[in-house]
Design a protein around this motif. Structure first.
Motif: not given
Length: 320
Positions: A197-207
Motif C-alpha cells: 500500500v502506498r500514498n500518492f499526491s495527486i498533484d505530483a502525478i505528471t501523467q
C-alpha cells in the motif's frame, strides 16, 4: 420523519411486496389514514408513481412492469435546500473549477428550488469563506481520471514525481480511496511495483492512464494498518511514540486538537499539556513541532528530540 423520507419509504414498501394493505402501510410509516390518502395522491398525481389498488389481494401495488420506476426527487424543505446549496458551495470553494462544469446542472436545479421557496435573496457566497493554506494546484483532468478509476475499480498507470528525491517513477497502481488532507488531494493505492500500500499526491502525478485491468481490492482494515497508524500523510507502521510538552498558554489551543487517533493526553500541575502519539515518518511531524517554536518541547524519543533541536539551531543560525 420528513415527507421526502416517508415518500421514498412508501415507494420502497410498494416495490418490495406484491400488494400491501392500507393498515400495513399506516403501521410501517406511522401515519394516519388521512396522511396515507394524501401521500397516495401526491405519489400518483405529482410524482407519477403508478399506484393501483388490487381488490383480489386487498392492498396497494405498483402496476406490473413499473416496479423499477424511480421518484423524480428533489423536493425539500427550506432548511434542506439551504443545506444542499451550502454543501455545493463548500465543494466549489474547496476545489475551485475542479467540478464546476459537472455541477452546473445541479446548481441550476437548486437555484430553481430556492426561487420556489422564496430563498433567491440568500447569497451563499457571502456567508461562507474557506481560507486555503499550502494548497497545491491539481490538474482537473488528472483528478477526474483518478476519481473515475477509483470508483470504477480500475487500475491506473501513473508517472509520479517524488519530491524527496526528485525522481519520477512509472508504476501501475490499484486505487483504493481518495484522501483530502491539509488542503491537498492524495490517492491511497496498492502499488504493484512495490507490492504494498502506498500514498500518492495527486498533484505530483505528471501523467496517467486508466487501464481496463480490474484493480486489486485491499480491505479498509489493511489500508488503515498500513497508513492509519502513522502520523500525517506518510505511510508505514508506527516505529516510535512522540511525547510533546506544550506551555500552559499554548495548551489552550492544542488541547482541543486531534493530532492522531491514538493520541494520549495529560495536564501537568502547572497547566502544561503533554501529548503522546505514534509515528512512522518524522518529516511532517518535525515541521508541525517547529510551528510552535518555544511553546513546545520534545520529551521523547531522543532521536526526535535531537532532530528538532538541530533544525531549530540551524534556523537560528540564519539570523545571526
Amino acid at each position: 420523519m420528513s415527507e421526502v423520507v416517508r415518500l421514498y419509504r412508501f415507494k420502497g414498501l410498494l416495490s418490495s411486496r406484491a400488494a400491501i394493505s392500507a393498515d400495513e402501510l399506516m403501521t410501517a410509516l406511522e401515519i394516519s389514514r388521512a396522511t396515507l390518502k394524501r401521500d397516495i395522491a401526491k405519489l400518483r398525481d405529482q410524482l407519477h408513481v403508478p399506484i393501483v389498488y388490487n381488490r383480489e389481494l386487498g392492498g396497494y401495488q405498483l402496476e406490473r412492469d413499473q416496479t423499477a420506476s424511480e421518484l423524480p426527487g428533489l423536493w425539500f424543505s427550506q432548511e434542506e435546500i439551504l443545506s444542499l446549496v451550502t454543501i455545493q458551495h463548500l465543494l466549489e470553494q474547496l476545489e475551485p473549477g475542479l467540478l464546476g462544469a459537472k455541477l452546473q446542472p445541479l446548481q441550476k436545479r437548486l437555484a430553481q428550488l430556492m426561487d420556489k421557496h422564496g430563498l433567491a435573496s440568500q447569497d451563499v457566497a457571502k456567508r461562507i469563506r474557506i481560507v486555503h493554506a499550502g494548497k497545491r494546484q491539481v490538474v482537473a483532468k488528472s483528478f477526474e481520471l483518478v476519481a473515475a478509476a477509483t470508483m470504477a475499480g480500475k487500475r491506473l498507470n501513473i508517472w509520479h514525481f517524488n519530491r524527496q528525491n526528485g525522481i519520477t517513477t512509472e508504476r501501475e497502481v490499484s486505487p483504493q480511496r481518495l484522501v483530502h488532507y491539509r488542503d491537498n488531494w492524495y490517492l491511497d493505492a496498492w502499488c504493484h511495483l512495490r507490492d504494498d500500500v502506498r500514498n500518492f499526491s495527486i498533484d505530483a502525478i505528471t501523467q496517467l492512464e486508466v487501464l481496463e485491468t480490474k484493480a486489486k481490492e485491499v480491505s479498509t482494515k489493511a489500508i488503515d494498518q498500513a497508513l492509519g497508524n502513522s502520523y500525517g500523510i506518510f505511510n508505514g507502521a508506527a516505529q516510535a511514540w512522540a511525547k510533546l510538552k506544550f506551555t500552559p498558554e499554548r495548551a489552550r489551543w492544542v488541547a482541543g486538537e486531534t493530532w492522531h487517533p491514538m493520541q494520549e493526553t495529560a495536564f501537568d500541575a502547572d497547566g502544561s499539556y503533554v501529548l503522546s502519539f505514534p509515528y512512522a515518518d518524522d518529516r511532517e511531524l518535525i515541521g508541525d513541532i517547529m510551528r510552535y517554536g518555544a511553546d513546545v518541547q520534545v520529551l521523547s524519543p531522543a532521536t526526535l528530540r535531537s532532530k528538532v533541536q538541530k533544525c531549530f539551531l540551524e534556523a537560528a543560525a540564519k539570523y545571526v
